[in-house]
Design a protein around this motif. Structure first.
Motif, PDB file in Angstrom:
ATOM      1  N   THR A 327      -9.245   3.784 -11.287  1.00  0.00           N
ATOM      2  CA  THR A 327      -8.443   4.528 -10.309  1.00  0.00           C
ATOM      3  C   THR A 327      -8.008   3.636  -9.159  1.00  0.00           C
ATOM      4  O   THR A 327      -6.855   3.699  -8.703  1.00  0.00           O
ATOM      5  CB  THR A 327      -9.234   5.734  -9.770  1.00  0.00           C
ATOM      6  N   ASN A 328      -8.903   2.783  -8.683  1.00  0.00           N
ATOM      7  CA  ASN A 328      -8.538   1.891  -7.581  1.00  0.00           C
ATOM      8  C   ASN A 328      -7.479   0.883  -8.020  1.00  0.00           C
ATOM      9  O   ASN A 328      -6.587   0.524  -7.243  1.00  0.00           O
ATOM     10  CB  ASN A 328      -9.774   1.165  -7.049  1.00  0.00           C
ATOM     11  N   VAL A 329      -7.546   0.440  -9.261  1.00  0.00           N
ATOM     12  CA  VAL A 329      -6.501  -0.459  -9.767  1.00  0.00           C
ATOM     13  C   VAL A 329      -5.157   0.275  -9.793  1.00  0.00           C
ATOM     14  O   VAL A 329      -4.120  -0.277  -9.393  1.00  0.00           O
ATOM     15  CB  VAL A 329      -6.861  -0.990 -11.166  1.00  0.00           C
ATOM     16  N   ALA A 330      -5.167   1.528 -10.239  1.00  0.00           N
ATOM     17  CA  ALA A 330      -3.928   2.316 -10.271  1.00  0.00           C
ATOM     18  C   ALA A 330      -3.381   2.542  -8.863  1.00  0.00           C
ATOM     19  O   ALA A 330      -2.167   2.484  -8.630  1.00  0.00           O
ATOM     20  CB  ALA A 330      -4.187   3.654 -10.964  1.00  0.00           C
ATOM     21  N   ILE A 331      -4.273   2.796  -7.906  1.00  0.00           N
ATOM     22  CA  ILE A 331      -3.857   2.970  -6.506  1.00  0.00           C
ATOM     23  C   ILE A 331      -3.192   1.696  -5.994  1.00  0.00           C
ATOM     24  O   ILE A 331      -2.158   1.740  -5.312  1.00  0.00           O
ATOM     25  CB  ILE A 331      -5.081   3.348  -5.644  1.00  0.00           C
ATOM     26  N   HIS A 332      -3.769   0.554  -6.341  1.00  0.00           N
ATOM     27  CA  HIS A 332      -3.183  -0.712  -5.899  1.00  0.00           C
ATOM     28  C   HIS A 332      -1.812  -0.951  -6.533  1.00  0.00           C
ATOM     29  O   HIS A 332      -0.936  -1.560  -5.904  1.00  0.00           O
ATOM     30  CB  HIS A 332      -4.129  -1.874  -6.227  1.00  0.00           C
ATOM     31  N   ARG A 333      -1.617  -0.505  -7.758  1.00  0.00           N
ATOM     32  CA  ARG A 333      -0.306  -0.689  -8.388  1.00  0.00           C
ATOM     33  C   ARG A 333       0.798  -0.011  -7.565  1.00  0.00           C
ATOM     34  O   ARG A 333       1.905  -0.543  -7.427  1.00  0.00           O
ATOM     35  CB  ARG A 333      -0.321  -0.134  -9.815  1.00  0.00           C
ATOM     36  N   VAL A 334       0.495   1.149  -7.025  1.00  0.00           N
ATOM     37  CA  VAL A 334       1.477   1.852  -6.198  1.00  0.00           C
ATOM     38  C   VAL A 334       1.744   1.054  -4.927  1.00  0.00           C
ATOM     39  O   VAL A 334       2.900   0.834  -4.533  1.00  0.00           O
ATOM     40  CB  VAL A 334       0.978   3.272  -5.861  1.00  0.00           C
ATOM     41  N   TRP A 335       0.674   0.604  -4.279  1.00  0.00           N
ATOM     42  CA  TRP A 335       0.836  -0.165  -3.041  1.00  0.00           C
ATOM     43  C   TRP A 335       1.601  -1.456  -3.305  1.00  0.00           C
ATOM     44  O   TRP A 335       2.483  -1.848  -2.521  1.00  0.00           O
ATOM     45  CB  TRP A 335      -0.536  -0.484  -2.443  1.00  0.00           C
ATOM     46  N   ALA A 337       3.800  -2.100  -5.534  1.00  0.00           N
ATOM     47  CA  ALA A 337       5.225  -1.833  -5.749  1.00  0.00           C
ATOM     48  C   ALA A 337       5.955  -1.686  -4.418  1.00  0.00           C
ATOM     49  O   ALA A 337       7.063  -2.209  -4.242  1.00  0.00           O
ATOM     50  CB  ALA A 337       5.402  -0.574  -6.601  1.00  0.00           C
ATOM     51  N   THR A 338       5.338  -0.990  -3.455  1.00  0.00           N
ATOM     52  CA  THR A 338       5.989  -0.864  -2.143  1.00  0.00           C
ATOM     53  C   THR A 338       6.046  -2.209  -1.442  1.00  0.00           C
ATOM     54  O   THR A 338       7.043  -2.535  -0.789  1.00  0.00           O
ATOM     55  CB  THR A 338       5.256   0.155  -1.244  1.00  0.00           C
ATOM     56  N   GLU A 339       4.996  -3.014  -1.559  1.00  0.00           N
ATOM     57  CA  GLU A 339       4.978  -4.320  -0.901  1.00  0.00           C
ATOM     58  C   GLU A 339       6.071  -5.224  -1.460  1.00  0.00           C
ATOM     59  O   GLU A 339       6.640  -6.046  -0.732  1.00  0.00           O
ATOM     60  CB  GLU A 339       3.608  -4.980  -1.077  1.00  0.00           C
ATOM     61  N   MET A 340       6.382  -5.064  -2.744  1.00  0.00           N
ATOM     62  CA  MET A 340       7.427  -5.883  -3.357  1.00  0.00           C
ATOM     63  C   MET A 340       8.802  -5.234  -3.241  1.00  0.00           C
ATOM     64  O   MET A 340       9.763  -5.678  -3.859  1.00  0.00           O
ATOM     65  CB  MET A 340       7.069  -6.167  -4.816  1.00  0.00           C
ATOM     66  N   GLY A 341       8.882  -4.155  -2.437  1.00  0.00           N
ATOM     67  CA  GLY A 341      10.173  -3.572  -2.106  1.00  0.00           C
ATOM     68  C   GLY A 341      10.735  -2.597  -3.115  1.00  0.00           C
ATOM     69  O   GLY A 341      11.925  -2.274  -3.054  1.00  0.00           O
ATOM     70  N   HIS A 369      -4.070   6.012  -0.564  1.00  0.00           N
ATOM     71  CA  HIS A 369      -3.055   6.182  -1.609  1.00  0.00           C
ATOM     72  C   HIS A 369      -1.969   7.158  -1.155  1.00  0.00           C
ATOM     73  O   HIS A 369      -0.767   6.898  -1.334  1.00  0.00           O
ATOM     74  CB  HIS A 369      -3.721   6.685  -2.884  1.00  0.00           C
ATOM     75  N   LEU A 370      -2.364   8.255  -0.554  1.00  0.00           N
ATOM     76  CA  LEU A 370      -1.385   9.249  -0.108  1.00  0.00           C
ATOM     77  C   LEU A 370      -0.476   8.684   0.982  1.00  0.00           C
ATOM     78  O   LEU A 370       0.726   8.982   1.020  1.00  0.00           O
ATOM     79  CB  LEU A 370      -2.115  10.496   0.394  1.00  0.00           C
ATOM     80  N   ILE A 371      -1.026   7.860   1.861  1.00  0.00           N
ATOM     81  CA  ILE A 371      -0.195   7.217   2.888  1.00  0.00           C
ATOM     82  C   ILE A 371       0.821   6.287   2.233  1.00  0.00           C
ATOM     83  O   ILE A 371       1.991   6.235   2.635  1.00  0.00           O
ATOM     84  CB  ILE A 371      -1.083   6.462   3.893  1.00  0.00           C
ATOM     85  N   THR A 372       0.391   5.556   1.205  1.00  0.00           N
ATOM     86  CA  THR A 372       1.318   4.679   0.487  1.00  0.00           C
ATOM     87  C   THR A 372       2.418   5.483  -0.192  1.00  0.00           C
ATOM     88  O   THR A 372       3.601   5.110  -0.151  1.00  0.00           O
ATOM     89  CB  THR A 372       0.561   3.842  -0.563  1.00  0.00           C
ATOM     90  N   VAL A 373       2.042   6.595  -0.816  1.00  0.00           N
ATOM     91  CA  VAL A 373       3.043   7.460  -1.449  1.00  0.00           C
ATOM     92  C   VAL A 373       4.015   7.986  -0.396  1.00  0.00           C
ATOM     93  O   VAL A 373       5.239   8.017  -0.606  1.00  0.00           O
ATOM     94  CB  VAL A 373       2.355   8.627  -2.189  1.00  0.00           C
TER      95      VAL A 373
END
Length: 435
Positions: A327-335, A337-341, A369-373
């Motif tokens: 789950t933490n790996v999946a959460i990082h994937r979302v973050w 993606a935002t970091e890479m624009g 995760h919710l803040i990133t979303v």
């Protein structure tokens, strides 16, 4: 009725924040990134055209950030601007938060910054000037009780209860120091192991509330204590914490190299135990974060593959309070993606994240995760969805919103473009402390 103009003070022309800084010769702590850029640009005698040219950007792009029309949030861009200005990246980043007390059911949150002076005093006395000042007499330390208290400190950290944690840290630091320095042999090594963890959780809290220097000091002490504990996984964990501090100081290259080097040392033993795999995976996630900030998509993909391999060995765990698992790996994937624009990819990736797999004591991960979303939706100008994500994050870990700069940036922009006078948006902004 005509006004008596001779009794009125002459109207002063409006000045930009940058001009005010130039006239006063200093900058306030609450200055935004854009205001800081304007301040240092003027100190260097640069025009907007010159700085924008050095960055390969338009003058309008730079002007939007300086006047507050847009928020500059990506660390890679901040580092590039700092390099063009010839200043350390940390000078462009907002400084520490101030206390913002909020009543929450039967407790008060938002007071963590008020505990910093006592924490600083403990840091100065223990491992600072202990040899010169001496140490206060204390009752003998019960190591098992100290381990329980240290565990509770990490529970506060992983649920973002900083105002609960802050008052506990001075005594934890003192007792951890005594457990490590008044014993010998195996008991001393265990004491240093606990002291390492105490410094790690201390660094984490100080980092969260925006202290500029203390997190680095605590992280260095974490590493020193871990080495004396002779526990390789604690040393690796200390490297993880120092990498976080380095990143927040704008030292992107070092914040990437350090965790990856530590992970390289653990790689031969990654299948030795779930604990080894957990720490290895947590370090590789930090490596992926650094690679994303540098815009290295290929390396991000490679590091995430290693994280997936480690997560397959661990399942959902919380070894050494890293909350590492699928789950933490999946959460990082979302973050990432935002970091890479790529906000669109981030929103798509978020559809595949099931945070219900996380227990309540990992509410920090859920809220983060919710803040990133919310940020991804904000970048797409989906303000309704962004506010819904922030509302859910507030329910999971309310104090996290108070001490997350990205939340403040998001709400500032949403307020500027609000045309409906949304009461729920203004209530959220009031809770966080955004005017």
């Amino acid at each position: 009725m005509a006004s008596n103009r001779k009794d009125e003070a002459p109207r002063q022309p409006q000045r930009s924040v940058g001009v005010r800084f130039r006239r006063l010769g200093h900058m306030t702590d609450d200055a935004t990134v854009g205001e800081r850029i304007a301040y240092y640009r003027r100190r260097k005698g640069m025009t907007q055209e010159v700085l924008a040219g050095l960055l390969g950007r338009s003058t309008e792009w730079l002007s939007q950030f300086e006047r507050g029309a847009r928020d500059l949030d990506r660390l890679s861009t901040i580092v590039a601007v700092a390099d063009a200005l010839g200043v350390e990246p940390v000078r462009l980043l907002p400084t520490h938060f101030t206390a913002r007390p909020r009543q929450l059911r039967d407790s008060v949150i938002g007071t963590a910054p008020d505990t910093v002076p006592a924490i600083k005093s403990a840091m100065l006395r223990y491992d600072g000037l202990a040899g010169l000042l001496g140490v206060l007499d204390r009752a003998p330390v019960d190591v098992d009780e100290l381990r329980r208290r240290t565990g509770f400190a990490f529970e506060c950290s992983q649920t973002e209860r900083w105002s609960t944690l802050g008052p506990l840290l001075p005594d934890l630091i003192a007792d951890g120091w005594h457990a490590a320095h008044t014993t010998s042999g195996q008991q001393q090594r265990r004491g240093f192991g606990l002291l390492s963890l105490i410094w790690r959780v201390t660094s984490g809290m100080l980092d969260r509330i925006g202290e500029p220097d203390l997190p680095w000091i605590a992280a260095e002490r974490d590493l020193a204590a871990a080495e004396r504990s002779e526990q390789p996984l604690l040393v690796a964990g200390a490297a993880w914490r120092l990498a976080v501090v380095l990143r927040h100081a704008g030292r992107v290259s070092e914040s990437t190299d350090l965790p990856v080097s530590a992970a390289d040392a653990l790689r031969p033993d990654v299948e030795r135990s779930p604990q080894h795999a957990s720490v290895y995976g947590a370090l590789m996630l930090k490596g992926a974060v650094g690679a994303a900030t540098s815009g290295d998509h290929t390396t991000v993909r490679d590091y995430l593959a290693e994280c997936d391999r480690a997560a397959a060995l661990t399942g959902e765990r919380n070894d050494f309070w890293f909350a590492f698992g699928p789950t933490n790996v999946a959460i990082h994937r979302v973050w990432l993606a935002t970091e890479m624009g790529d906000a669109v990819d981030a929103i798509d990736q978020a559809q595949h994240v099931d945070t219900t797999a996380l227990p309540d004591h990992l509410s920090e991960r859920r809220a983060s995760h919710l803040i990133t979303v919310g940020w991804a939706h904000h970048l797409r100008r989906h303000d309704d969805e962004a506010l819904a994500a922030l509302t859910a994050a507030r329910a999971a870990a309310p104090e996290q919103l108070l001490f997350t700069k990205r939340v403040r940036s998001m709400l500032n922009q949403m307020l500027r473009r609000d045309r409906r006078g949304r009461r729920d948006l203004r209530e959220m902004a009031g809770f966080v402390g955004v005017a």
